[in-house]
Design an enzyme around this catalytic site. Structure first.
Site, PDB file in Angstrom:
ATOM      1  N   GLY A  77       0.877  -1.175  -0.012  1.00 46.45           N
ATOM      2  CA  GLY A  77      -0.005   0.114  -0.081  1.00 46.45           C
ATOM      3  C   GLY A  77       0.630   1.427  -0.033  1.00 46.45           C
ATOM      4  O   GLY A  77       1.919   1.330   0.905  1.00 46.45           O
ATOM      5  N   ARG A 123       1.304  -4.860  -5.738  1.00 46.16           N
ATOM      6  CA  ARG A 123       1.519  -6.062  -4.950  1.00 46.16           C
ATOM      7  C   ARG A 123       1.843  -7.318  -6.279  1.00 46.16           C
ATOM      8  O   ARG A 123       1.223  -7.112  -7.253  1.00 46.16           O
ATOM      9  CB  ARG A 123       0.105  -6.445  -4.617  1.00 46.16           C
ATOM     10  CG  ARG A 123      -0.305  -5.231  -3.430  1.00 46.16           C
ATOM     11  CD  ARG A 123      -1.295  -5.879  -2.294  1.00 46.16           C
ATOM     12  NE  ARG A 123      -1.173  -5.196  -1.241  1.00 46.16           N
ATOM     13  CZ  ARG A 123      -1.793  -3.772  -0.896  1.00 46.16           C
ATOM     14  NH1 ARG A 123      -2.803  -3.399  -1.763  1.00 46.16           N
ATOM     15  NH2 ARG A 123      -1.734  -3.253   0.193  1.00 46.16           N
ATOM     16  N   ASP A 170       4.514  -5.101   6.398  1.00 45.42           N
ATOM     17  CA  ASP A 170       4.857  -6.172   6.941  1.00 45.42           C
ATOM     18  C   ASP A 170       4.997  -7.186   5.597  1.00 45.42           C
ATOM     19  O   ASP A 170       5.922  -8.158   5.792  1.00 45.42           O
ATOM     20  CB  ASP A 170       3.973  -6.860   7.910  1.00 45.42           C
ATOM     21  CG  ASP A 170       4.022  -6.453   9.333  1.00 45.42           C
ATOM     22  OD1 ASP A 170       5.309  -6.072   9.566  1.00 45.42           O
ATOM     23  OD2 ASP A 170       3.270  -6.552  10.223  1.00 45.42           O
ATOM     24  N   THR A 227       3.487   2.739   5.692  1.00 44.52           N
ATOM     25  CA  THR A 227       2.032   2.543   5.855  1.00 44.52           C
ATOM     26  C   THR A 227       1.226   3.387   6.542  1.00 44.52           C
ATOM     27  O   THR A 227       1.853   3.918   7.843  1.00 44.52           O
ATOM     28  CB  THR A 227       1.664   0.948   6.074  1.00 44.52           C
ATOM     29  OG1 THR A 227       0.423   0.881   6.431  1.00 44.52           O
ATOM     30  CG2 THR A 227       2.906   0.621   7.481  1.00 44.52           C
ATOM     31  N   ASP A 231      -1.214   2.697   8.304  1.00 39.85           N
ATOM     32  CA  ASP A 231      -1.749   2.185   9.159  1.00 39.85           C
ATOM     33  C   ASP A 231      -1.233   2.190  10.860  1.00 39.85           C
ATOM     34  O   ASP A 231      -1.707   2.108  11.803  1.00 39.85           O
ATOM     35  CB  ASP A 231      -2.394   0.958   9.070  1.00 39.85           C
ATOM     36  CG  ASP A 231      -3.121   0.568   8.030  1.00 39.85           C
ATOM     37  OD1 ASP A 231      -3.869   1.722   7.679  1.00 39.85           O
ATOM     38  OD2 ASP A 231      -3.688  -0.450   7.489  1.00 39.85           O
ATOM     39  N   ASP A 240       0.734   0.048  11.744  1.00 37.70           N
ATOM     40  CA  ASP A 240       0.596  -1.407  12.083  1.00 37.70           C
ATOM     41  C   ASP A 240       1.733  -2.182  12.293  1.00 37.70           C
ATOM     42  O   ASP A 240       1.571  -3.498  11.868  1.00 37.70           O
ATOM     43  CB  ASP A 240      -0.584  -1.980  11.434  1.00 37.70           C
ATOM     44  CG  ASP A 240      -0.274  -2.092  10.023  1.00 37.70           C
ATOM     45  OD1 ASP A 240       0.634  -1.784   9.331  1.00 37.70           O
ATOM     46  OD2 ASP A 240      -0.957  -2.879   8.998  1.00 37.70           O
ATOM     47  N   ARG A 280      -7.098  -1.855   9.393  1.00 40.91           N
ATOM     48  CA  ARG A 280      -7.856  -3.183   9.388  1.00 40.91           C
ATOM     49  C   ARG A 280      -7.479  -3.846  10.877  1.00 40.91           C
ATOM     50  O   ARG A 280      -8.563  -4.555  11.528  1.00 40.91           O
ATOM     51  CB  ARG A 280      -7.204  -4.244   8.053  1.00 40.91           C
ATOM     52  CG  ARG A 280      -8.267  -4.342   7.215  1.00 40.91           C
ATOM     53  CD  ARG A 280      -7.853  -4.891   6.132  1.00 40.91           C
ATOM     54  NE  ARG A 280      -7.572  -4.046   4.962  1.00 40.91           N
ATOM     55  CZ  ARG A 280      -6.752  -4.199   3.916  1.00 40.91           C
ATOM     56  NH1 ARG A 280      -6.023  -5.224   3.941  1.00 40.91           N
ATOM     57  NH2 ARG A 280      -6.776  -3.122   2.937  1.00 40.91           N
TER      58      ARG A 280
HETATM   59  P1  ADP Z   1       2.400  -4.325   2.637  1.00 44.74           P
HETATM   60  O1  ADP Z   1       3.777  -4.286   2.361  1.00 44.74           O
HETATM   61  O2  ADP Z   1       1.806  -3.028   2.577  1.00 44.74           O
HETATM   62  O3  ADP Z   1       2.015  -5.058   3.970  1.00 44.74           O
HETATM   63  P2  ADP Z   1       1.486  -6.636   1.067  1.00 44.74           P
HETATM   64  O4  ADP Z   1       1.194  -7.374   2.283  1.00 44.74           O
HETATM   65  O5  ADP Z   1       0.545  -6.578  -0.045  1.00 44.74           O
HETATM   66  O6  ADP Z   1       1.808  -5.107   1.415  1.00 44.74           O
HETATM   67  O7  ADP Z   1       2.971  -7.026   0.558  1.00 44.74           O
HETATM   68  C1  ADP Z   1       3.474  -6.686  -0.665  1.00 44.74           C
HETATM   69  C2  ADP Z   1       4.246  -7.479  -1.541  1.00 44.74           C
HETATM   70  O8  ADP Z   1       5.302  -8.060  -0.874  1.00 44.74           O
HETATM   71  C3  ADP Z   1       3.430  -8.631  -2.131  1.00 44.74           C
HETATM   72  O9  ADP Z   1       2.617  -8.273  -3.167  1.00 44.74           O
HETATM   73  C4  ADP Z   1       4.574  -9.632  -2.338  1.00 44.74           C
HETATM   74  O10 ADP Z   1       5.161  -9.622  -3.591  1.00 44.74           O
HETATM   75  C5  ADP Z   1       5.543  -9.461  -1.405  1.00 44.74           C
HETATM   76  N1  ADP Z   1       5.214 -10.249  -0.119  1.00 44.74           N
HETATM   77  C6  ADP Z   1       4.151 -10.545   0.918  1.00 44.74           C
HETATM   78  N2  ADP Z   1       4.585 -11.435   1.569  1.00 44.74           N
HETATM   79  C7  ADP Z   1       5.558 -12.118   1.241  1.00 44.74           C
HETATM   80  C8  ADP Z   1       5.960 -13.548   1.566  1.00 44.74           C
HETATM   81  N3  ADP Z   1       5.400 -14.144   2.554  1.00 44.74           N
HETATM   82  N4  ADP Z   1       7.221 -13.802   0.809  1.00 44.74           N
HETATM   83  C9  ADP Z   1       7.583 -13.273  -0.097  1.00 44.74           C
HETATM   84  N5  ADP Z   1       7.001 -12.012  -0.562  1.00 44.74           N
HETATM   85  C10 ADP Z   1       5.932 -11.641   0.156  1.00 44.74           C
END
Ligand code: ADP
Length: 322
Positions: free
Chosen positions: A13, A74, A105, A127, A129, A131, A173
């Protein structure tokens, strides 16, 4: 030996202030004598070879803008062992030894995996949030708070004119920090967060009725996204109290806008710290804020830390919401 060529990407995000972090990474890297690439659209840029070499001027005039000049995404493809290997191979091909990942995260889990594939990574928390457990502060949080506060002030004007109740859903969230702080800042009558269960009769209806007896005629209730069912809750409030009630979901307006001074300064400090770590040969670290200090943690440890909700602030909020 520290990394000589690094890259920076924004992932997950978006958040206001990400540009200040990117700018700080690029300029710090150049000042340390490193080469630096900007990676487009999060991890996707490493999979598609969509990177550009950055110079001092590549990051001019971006700091005051919301969003991210590197774009974000993503990337389901990266979230597979094959995707991680492909991204690591691309980094090796380009001579990229270190990557600064600005995101949440999920993005840090990706950074940990990329470290496992031999590329040094440093996470920077971006982010709205707030969080992320390991840090007191995430880039974008202050801007989002101020936007939510300003929007709810506007809603209050019309709520007041009509003697209504407004139920306003703000982002968050899993984390009620935006709701809790904006609730206090706008003088909400009740604030609902995912961390604390609520009782509809006791925490909303009885409070509204008690306030009504003291002469109150309009009400703001702030609800974190993670509590959910905002429209349904609003209808229940109207049915139970007879007070005309309206729901407003602030939504993505909270993600945009020019970053506040705090977001720009924290992002600049965190971006600099990330490059300093890579320059010192560190890897698999997340930059964090503790009090007013910039610190760092091992990514795996950071991901395993429990998030602590500010119970004290919640109590203050409850006392003032009358
Ligand atoms: P944020 O970083 O805001 O928490 P996301 O959870 O959507 O956003 O994660 C962003 C991107 O990081 C994902 O689309 C993916 O490419 C990568 N990612 C997330 N989780 C994993 C994981 N367990 N292993 C490898 N890459 C990951």
């Amino acid at each position: 030996m520290g990394a000589k060529t690094i890259a920076v990407l924004t992932s997950g995000g978006d958040a206001p202030g990400m540009n200040a972090a990117v700018r700080a990474v690029v300029r710090s890297a150049i000042s340390f004598g490193m080469n630096v690439y900007g990676v487009m659209r999060g991890y996707n840029g490493l999979l598609n070879g969509d990177v550009k070499e950055m110079n001092m001027r590549s990051v001019s005039d971006i700091m005051q803008h919301g969003g991210t000049a590197l774009f974000t995404a993503r990337s389901p493809e990266f979230n597979t062992p094959e995707g991680v290997k492909k991204a690591a191979d691309f980094c090796r091909e380009k001579g990229i030894e270190g990557v600064v990942v600005v995101g949440g995260d999920g993005s840090f889990r990706g950074a940990r995996d990329l470290c496992g594939a031999g590329i040094s990574c440093i996470g920077v928390p971006g982010t709205i949030d707030n969080d992320i457990a390991c840090t007191d502060y995430t880039i974008g949080y202050d801007t989002a708070l101020n936007t939510a506060m300003e929007m709810i002030d506007r809603i209050r004007d019309t709520t007041e004119s009509h003697d209504r109740c407004s139920v306003v859903e703000v982002m968050g969230r899993r984390c009620g920090d935006i709701a809790l702080n904006t609730g206090i800042a706008v003088g909400a009558m009740a604030t609902l967060v995912p961390e604390v269960p609520y009782d509809f009769e006791r925490d909303i209806v009885e409070r509204m009725k008690a306030a009504q007896r003291t002469g109150k005629r309009h009400y703001i209730i702030v609800v974190a996204e993670g509590v959910g069912h905002t429209q349904e809750l609003t209808e229940r409030i109207q049915a139970a109290t007879g007070i005309e009630s309206r729901a407003t979901v602030l939504g993505h307006v909270q993600r945009g806008g020019s970053p506040t001074l705090r977001d720009r300064v924290v992002a600049s400090r965190m971006g600099y710290h990330a490059v300093e770590l890579l320059n010192n040969g560190a890897s698999n670290r997340v930059v964090a804020m503790k009090g007013e200090q910039i610190v760092d943690f091992d990514i795996t440890e950071a991901l395993n830390m429990p998030r602590i909700f500010d119970e004290n602030l919640y109590r203050v909020s409850a006392r003032l919401s009358i």
